[in-house]
Design a protein around this motif. Structure first.
Motif, short mmCIF file in Angstrom:
data_model
loop_
_atom_site.label_atom_id
_atom_site.label_comp_id
_atom_site.label_asym_id
_atom_site.label_seq_id
_atom_site.Cartn_x
_atom_site.Cartn_y
_atom_site.Cartn_z
N UNK A 1 0.79 -1.22 0.00
CA UNK A 1 0.00 0.00 0.00
C UNK A 1 0.82 1.27 0.00
N UNK A 2 1.98 1.24 -0.66
CA UNK A 2 2.88 2.40 -0.67
C UNK A 2 2.87 3.05 -2.04
N UNK A 3 2.70 4.36 -2.04
CA UNK A 3 2.86 5.17 -3.24
C UNK A 3 3.91 6.22 -2.89
N UNK A 4 5.03 6.17 -3.56
CA UNK A 4 6.14 7.06 -3.24
C UNK A 4 6.51 7.88 -4.46
N UNK A 5 6.62 9.18 -4.27
CA UNK A 5 7.09 10.09 -5.30
C UNK A 5 8.27 10.85 -4.72
N UNK A 6 9.44 10.67 -5.32
CA UNK A 6 10.63 11.36 -4.83
C UNK A 6 11.25 12.16 -5.96
N UNK A 7 11.68 13.37 -5.62
CA UNK A 7 12.37 14.22 -6.58
C UNK A 7 13.73 14.58 -5.99
N UNK A 8 14.73 14.54 -6.83
CA UNK A 8 16.09 14.87 -6.43
C UNK A 8 16.62 15.95 -7.37
N UNK A 9 17.43 16.84 -6.84
CA UNK A 9 18.11 17.82 -7.67
C UNK A 9 19.57 17.86 -7.24
N UNK A 10 20.44 18.17 -8.20
CA UNK A 10 21.85 18.20 -7.83
C UNK A 10 22.76 18.66 -8.95
N UNK A 11 24.02 18.37 -8.76
CA UNK A 11 25.08 18.76 -9.68
C UNK A 11 25.80 17.53 -10.22
N UNK A 12 26.38 17.69 -11.40
CA UNK A 12 27.11 16.62 -12.06
C UNK A 12 28.51 17.14 -12.41
N UNK A 13 29.50 16.29 -12.23
CA UNK A 13 30.88 16.64 -12.61
C UNK A 13 31.48 15.47 -13.39
N UNK A 14 32.45 15.79 -14.22
CA UNK A 14 33.13 14.77 -15.03
C UNK A 14 34.63 14.88 -14.77
N UNK A 15 35.24 13.74 -14.43
CA UNK A 15 36.68 13.73 -14.15
C UNK A 15 37.21 12.32 -14.37
N UNK A 16 38.32 12.19 -15.07
CA UNK A 16 38.98 10.91 -15.31
C UNK A 16 38.04 9.85 -15.86
N UNK A 17 37.28 10.20 -16.87
CA UNK A 17 36.34 9.31 -17.54
C UNK A 17 35.26 8.77 -16.60
N UNK A 18 34.93 9.54 -15.58
CA UNK A 18 33.89 9.17 -14.64
C UNK A 18 32.92 10.33 -14.51
#
Length: 162
Positions: free
Chosen positions: A37-54
């Motif tokens: 009986x669970x209805x879950x809505x989650x929103x996330x916000x953030x930042x992305x970085x790229x370094x050493x092919x990751x």
């Protein structure tokens, strides 16, 4: 795979975009668990970085009690450009806020995506679901530790100089 949903695969959607020299991420989880009986809505916000092919993704949930999560992604192989694999670390909301780390796979769907269709596919899936590609399931359920191949660096020219 999530500590909150044992023996299930959580499928969410994320949108990355550049804004003023930064790469921002917005992620949406829509989970309906009829058994519990669970209805879950989650929103996330953030930042992305790229370094050493990751790719490094750092996010906060939106809401009154934000939680913090991090994901590190890398390619499977040089020739494979469909999926990125990695690890997501966070805090379980259902199991006493225990920290966890789990394998994750991100699938690039292109720049023009039917958003309604994408969101409708978000949710939890059984391990034997036909909706989960075999390559994704294999990586998510593999018991071996994730080991990254070393980043390719150019080899110095070893020819003798006159």
């Amino acid at each position: 795979m999530s500590l909150s949903w044992p023996d299930r695969i959580v499928c969410a959607c994320a949108h990355l975009r550049e804004n003023g020299g930064q790469v921002l991420v917005s992620t949406l989880e829509r989970i309906e668990d009829a058994e519990n009986g669970i209805v879950q809505r989650s929103r996330y916000t953030g930042l992305v970085a790229y370094r050493h092919q990751r790719i490094f993704v750092t996010e906060l949930t939106r809401g009154e009690a934000p939680t913090f999560g991090q994901t590190i992604l890398m390619p499977f192989e040089t020739y494979q450009r469909r999926y990125l694999r990695g690890v997501t670390m966070g805090i379980s909301w259902r199991n006493n806020n225990l920290p966890y780390a789990t394998r994750t796979v991100w699938h690039f769907l292109g720049k023009l995506v039917d958003k309604r269709s994408l969101i409708s596919r978000c949710g939890i899936y059984a391990l034997n679901s036909a909706m989960v590609p075999a390559a994704v399931l294999s990586f998510l359920t593999e018991a071996q530790p994730i080991v990254a191949a070393p980043a390719q660096t150019p080899r110095p020219d070893r020819r003798a100089h006159p």
